[in-house]
Structures are given as C-alpha cells and as structure tokens.
Design a protein around this motif. Structure first.
Motif: not given
Length: 348
Positions: A82-95
């Motif tokens: 959950v931690a890795v999935a959530a962090s990756t999704v929102v990080f890709q949104t920002l970038t």
C-alpha cells in the motif's frame, strides 16, 4: 477514452476542489464508470483470494503456529504494498511522468549507504547487538530528514522547482551509490556477505513492533492522500490549470512530497528497497482502469500490490521452494515494464 484522459473526466458529476463542475455525463462515461467499479471489485476479490490461499495452503506445522507466522508476512506485504503503490501514484501525478518513481530522489541509495556504513564501521557482530527498533528508527529519521531538507531547501525556496528537486535527487543518488560502492570494495568478504542480505527486500523477518508502527504511519499518510484525492485530480492537469482552478499548487505539491517521503522511508526501512515495484502496479492500474482519477487509481494500485506480493510469495514458497527472493523477481518484472514504457514512449 485512453489512459491519458484527464482524471476528472472519468466519473460523471465530479468536481474539482475549486468547485468547477466537470462536463455532463454521457453513456460512454457511464460505461467507463461501471468498468472502473468492476475492476476495483474484481481486484479486491482477487486480493482476498490470494491472501486466503497463502494462509491456508500446505499447512504442516498446525494452525496455531502457521496462521500467526504467515499472518505477519501478509501484514508486512500489505503495509509495504500500500505504501509503495500510493506513493508512486501520487508522485507520478506531481511529475506528470509515468516512468518515474520516488526512488529517483535517492531513497534506495541512501538506505544502502546507511546499511553499508553500519556494517563497515561497526562490523556484523557489533551490529547484531543493535536493536531492530533502533535501526529502523535511524533509517526512517535519516531518510525523512534528508528528504525534508531537499524539499524545503529547493522546492520550498525561491525557485520552487520540482524539476530541480528531481535533478538534485538524481545527482545525490549517484554520489551515494559511489560512496556505497567504495566502502563495499574495502569491506571484508565475510562482512560483505552479511551486508548483501540486508540490501534486498525481505518479508520473512519483520518485527511485530515495527509492523504495528509502520501500519499506523502508512494508514495516516494514506488518509491524507485520500483527503487530497480530488485536489490531486486537478494537479494532474498541470500547474497553470490547477492554479487557475483555485488550487494552491506549491503547498499541495510540498505536502504530497512530504507524505511520499514518509511512505517510502517507512516501507524501505521495514523490509528493504523495492525500486520498480511501484512502477509496475501503478501502470497496471492505469491500464486496467482507463483513467487516472485518484479515487480509483489509489485503491486499485494498492490492491494490485497485495495481489502481486502475496501471490508472488505463494508461488515462491510452494512451487519454487524459495530458490530466490520475491524482491528479485519483482525488480526483474518491473525493469521489463520500465523498458517497455520507454520504448512505447519513444514511438509516440
């Protein structure tokens, strides 16, 4: 609608944080919504099925021992997934880039440098006397502290450039890997062998105390991201559009970066680095849903991570006889996905 369609267009009647209504629904969007909900329900059932299978298949030592023993592993895989999935999704949104993961900021390199330094300075025998809670706390504090210094010093400064943060992260990651390689070359071979086991993600020896703390931190961070889900949909449109719709892009981006840093730091300190795992589940979620709307991509990516980790661990333990570790297989598959995304992007 392609996977690149704007996230707010995926669900009829959605509104941005600024109160701007989205275009009226049509039969196509209704069908997409039913598809998204069907995917969410199907992945949820699959995640439950693989979890039950892992807990119950080939029980030899008795239920009293097997269920708690395997249950700790499942809990660790759920927390990390959950931690890795959530962090990756929102990080890709920002970038606004689907081939980037938070590891570009140097989290994995910093973790490897920390572990290498501890073994190099203290030695494996002395390090064994240091409590796992202390090692966990040191790793989390170092990674979060370095991340905050980077974010506040660059993105929070006068330039306020996310691209500058990414560039500095790449450079620092290279420097940290070079320092790690230097110490590893100077290390005794027996000490290096001990170090190697600490540099790969493992779900087999997670401490219960660390698991409880990590679960609580991940739950709080995911709660923050869920509250921000509609604002993130607007941020996905780009900085200028988000600002014109009333979203404080700088403050939102800084808050999300801090949450990402905490999620990645906790998951990495708990089990070790998994570089390409988030890339794998995030892009699979986009492909299955046909939308980037965070109310859907966040839970689907999290459930996919559970399916991948628990299902993969089941195959490794009961079919392959633990001939390898799960993180190696995930890194291999994630690397293939990364190359495929680069090739596909180059053909557009």
């Amino acid at each position: 609608m392609s996977v690149d369609t704007h996230p707010l267009d995926a669900v009829p009647g959605a509104r941005s944080d600024a109160g701007t209504p989205v275009a009226a629904s049509d039969p196509t969007e209704q069908a997409l919504r039913r598809r998204a909900l069907g995917v969410l329900g199907g992945i949820g059932v699959l995640a439950l099925a693989v979890t039950v299978l892992y807990l119950t298949v080939d029980v030899r030592a008795g239920w009293e021992f097997t269920l708690p023993f395997r249950g700790r592993r499942v809990a660790a895989m759920v927390v990390v997934g959950v931690a890795v999935a959530a962090s990756t999704v929102v990080f890709q949104t920002l970038t606004t880039n689907r081939i980037l993961t938070p590891s570009i900021l140097g989290f994995d390199s910093l973790y490897q440098l920390l572990q290498t330094t501890l073994v190099f300075v203290l030695g494996s025998y002395a390090l064994a006397s240091v409590g796992v809670v202390e090692q966990f706390g040191l790793a989390v504090a170092l990674m979060v502290g370095a991340s905050l210094a980077l974010f506040l010093g660059l993105f929070g400064g006068a330039r306020r450039s996310l691209h500058l943060v990414l560039l500095i992260g790449v450079v620092l990651g290279t420097l940290l890997r070079s320092a790690t390689a230097l110490m590893q070359r100077m290390m005794d071979p027996s000490e290096f062998q001990v170090l190697q086991s600490r540099l790969f993600a493992s779900f087999t020896g997670v401490d219960e105390r660390l698991l409880g703390v990590s679960a609580a931190v991940v739950a709080v961070c995911c709660g923050v991201l869920w509250v921000l889900r509609r604002r993130l949909d607007v941020v996905a449109l780009g900085r200028d559009t988000a600002v014109s719709l009333g979203v404080d892009h700088r403050r939102t981006s800084l808050l999300v970066l801090v949450v990402v840093a905490v999620l990645v730091s906790v998951s990495t300190a708990l089990v070790g680095p998994i570089t390409f795992f988030g890339l794998l589940v995030a892009n699979l979620a986009y492909a299955l849903l046909g939308t980037q709307r965070h109310a859907l991509t966040l839970p689907v990516a999290a459930l996919l991570s559970v399916v991948t980790l628990v299902g993969g661990q089941t195959v490794l333990e009961h079919l392959l006889g633990m001939e390898t570790v799960l993180s190696v297989v995930i890194e291999f598959c994630g690397g293939i996905v990364f190359i495929a995304l680069l090739v596909a992007g180059g053909r557009r």
